[in-house]
Design a protein around this motif. Structure first.
Motif, mmCIF file in Angstrom:
data_model
loop_
_atom_site.group_PDB
_atom_site.id
_atom_site.type_symbol
_atom_site.label_atom_id
_atom_site.label_comp_id
_atom_site.label_asym_id
_atom_site.label_seq_id
_atom_site.Cartn_x
_atom_site.Cartn_y
_atom_site.Cartn_z
ATOM 1 N N VAL A 26 0.857 -1.120 -0.074
ATOM 2 C CA VAL A 26 0.100 0.074 0.150
ATOM 3 C C VAL A 26 0.775 1.144 0.132
ATOM 4 O O VAL A 26 0.731 2.113 -0.694
ATOM 5 C CB VAL A 26 -1.019 0.080 1.207
ATOM 6 N N TRP A 27 1.822 1.185 0.826
ATOM 7 C CA TRP A 27 2.740 2.288 0.881
ATOM 8 C C TRP A 27 3.386 2.687 -0.406
ATOM 9 O O TRP A 27 3.793 3.745 -0.822
ATOM 10 C CB TRP A 27 3.651 2.520 2.111
ATOM 11 N N LYS A 28 4.073 1.503 -1.025
ATOM 12 C CA LYS A 28 4.933 1.598 -2.161
ATOM 13 C C LYS A 28 3.863 2.188 -3.285
ATOM 14 O O LYS A 28 4.236 2.896 -4.057
ATOM 15 C CB LYS A 28 5.123 0.228 -2.694
ATOM 16 N N TYR A 29 2.383 1.594 -3.211
ATOM 17 C CA TYR A 29 1.528 2.307 -4.409
ATOM 18 C C TYR A 29 1.388 3.586 -4.152
ATOM 19 O O TYR A 29 1.330 4.546 -4.938
ATOM 20 C CB TYR A 29 0.309 1.479 -4.297
ATOM 21 N N VAL A 30 1.162 4.093 -2.733
ATOM 22 C CA VAL A 30 1.061 5.451 -2.657
ATOM 23 C C VAL A 30 2.215 6.389 -3.030
ATOM 24 O O VAL A 30 2.008 7.340 -3.825
ATOM 25 C CB VAL A 30 0.670 5.784 -1.098
ATOM 26 N N PHE A 53 -7.105 7.450 -0.513
ATOM 27 C CA PHE A 53 -6.715 8.664 0.291
ATOM 28 C C PHE A 53 -7.460 8.781 1.543
ATOM 29 O O PHE A 53 -6.977 9.289 2.465
ATOM 30 C CB PHE A 53 -7.216 9.896 -0.700
ATOM 31 N N ALA A 54 -8.729 8.132 1.690
ATOM 32 C CA ALA A 54 -9.502 8.304 2.903
ATOM 33 C C ALA A 54 -8.958 7.320 4.136
ATOM 34 O O ALA A 54 -9.200 7.204 5.076
ATOM 35 C CB ALA A 54 -10.687 8.278 2.750
ATOM 36 N N ASN A 55 -8.129 6.319 3.505
ATOM 37 C CA ASN A 55 -7.659 5.116 4.439
ATOM 38 C C ASN A 55 -6.351 5.806 5.315
ATOM 39 O O ASN A 55 -5.474 6.041 4.857
ATOM 40 C CB ASN A 55 -7.328 3.999 3.547
ATOM 41 N N ILE A 56 -6.877 5.626 6.580
ATOM 42 C CA ILE A 56 -5.658 6.113 7.437
ATOM 43 C C ILE A 56 -4.571 5.085 7.639
ATOM 44 O O ILE A 56 -3.553 5.748 7.898
ATOM 45 C CB ILE A 56 -6.373 6.078 9.043
ATOM 46 N N GLN A 57 -4.675 4.030 7.013
ATOM 47 C CA GLN A 57 -3.451 3.139 6.997
ATOM 48 C C GLN A 57 -2.587 3.547 5.721
ATOM 49 O O GLN A 57 -1.303 2.991 5.748
ATOM 50 C CB GLN A 57 -3.957 1.607 6.769
ATOM 51 N N ALA A 58 -2.967 3.919 4.917
ATOM 52 C CA ALA A 58 -2.266 4.575 3.475
ATOM 53 C C ALA A 58 -1.055 5.668 3.950
ATOM 54 O O ALA A 58 -0.121 5.709 3.417
ATOM 55 C CB ALA A 58 -2.966 5.131 2.399
ATOM 56 N N SER A 121 6.579 -5.863 19.244
ATOM 57 C CA SER A 121 5.368 -6.678 18.689
ATOM 58 C C SER A 121 4.331 -5.777 17.774
ATOM 59 O O SER A 121 3.660 -6.519 17.058
ATOM 60 C CB SER A 121 4.869 -7.428 19.812
ATOM 61 N N ALA A 122 4.350 -4.758 18.215
ATOM 62 C CA ALA A 122 3.350 -3.817 17.449
ATOM 63 C C ALA A 122 4.039 -3.185 15.965
ATOM 64 O O ALA A 122 3.117 -2.342 15.535
ATOM 65 C CB ALA A 122 3.002 -2.557 18.617
ATOM 66 N N ILE A 123 5.214 -3.612 15.591
ATOM 67 C CA ILE A 123 5.687 -3.086 14.756
ATOM 68 C C ILE A 123 4.958 -3.246 13.351
ATOM 69 O O ILE A 123 4.696 -2.469 12.562
ATOM 70 C CB ILE A 123 7.186 -3.524 14.625
ATOM 71 N N ASN A 124 4.268 -4.552 13.293
ATOM 72 C CA ASN A 124 3.607 -4.896 12.532
ATOM 73 C C ASN A 124 2.268 -4.154 12.062
ATOM 74 O O ASN A 124 1.487 -4.146 11.056
ATOM 75 C CB ASN A 124 3.192 -6.259 12.329
ATOM 76 N N LEU A 125 1.804 -3.636 13.218
ATOM 77 C CA LEU A 125 0.642 -2.656 13.077
ATOM 78 C C LEU A 125 1.100 -1.041 13.123
ATOM 79 O O LEU A 125 0.943 -0.350 14.232
ATOM 80 C CB LEU A 125 -0.285 -2.892 14.241
ATOM 81 N N THR A 126 1.439 -0.642 12.337
ATOM 82 C CA THR A 126 2.297 0.846 12.233
ATOM 83 C C THR A 126 1.362 1.874 12.638
ATOM 84 O O THR A 126 1.779 2.942 12.871
ATOM 85 C CB THR A 126 2.889 0.883 10.852
ATOM 86 N N ILE A 127 0.340 1.839 12.246
ATOM 87 C CA ILE A 127 -0.684 2.800 12.784
ATOM 88 C C ILE A 127 -0.960 3.003 14.145
ATOM 89 O O ILE A 127 -0.750 4.062 14.532
ATOM 90 C CB ILE A 127 -1.900 2.642 12.074
#
Length: 127
Positions: A26-30, A53-58, A121-127
């Motif tokens: 997703v970040w690569k696409y952004v 654009f509206a996705n907070i994870q992007a 352990s939360a690295i994989n959930l970057t938000i």
């Protein structure tokens, strides 16, 4: 701790769970879309098309994502994640100093939190 050394000093990346399966593409696409001069409104590659654009994870306009625009995306991706670990450590240290803790104790607190099991352990959930 060994994983962090491998990621910093080699070509390895964080390859567990959501971080490589969801966030990396997703970040690569952004980044690729923004480099082409377009605002990433829609991701046609995820679930037959989803709002991006509206996705907070992007994280399309989150200021630290400027790191992702460095020439080597994999290195920038790893640095972006490690940068947030450093921020967690730094601001824990600042918070402890604000709580009137001694300097050595605030440094230890910052390092302990930044490298704690919860944070790593939360690295994989970057938000």
């Amino acid at each position: 701790m060994f994983i962090i050394n491998d990621v910093v000093f080699s070509e390895m990346s964080f390859a567990k769970r959501d971080i490589i399966r969801f966030y990396y593409p997703v970040w690569k696409y952004v980044v690729d879309t923004m480099r082409q001069g377009h605002i990433p409104l829609w991701n046609p590659y995820l679930s037959f098309g989803t709002p991006l654009f509206a996705n907070i994870q992007a994280c399309a306009f989150y200021p630290p994502t400027l790191i992702l625009y460095l020439p080597d995306f994999t290195w920038a991706f790893n640095f972006y994640i490690l940068f947030h670990l450093a921020l967690a450590s730094f601001f824990t240290c600042v918070w402890m100093r604000d709580c009137q803790v001694s300097k050595p104790a605030s440094y230890i607190s910052g390092i302990a939190y930044g490298l704690s099991g919860f944070v790593l352990s939360a690295i994989n959930l970057t938000i």
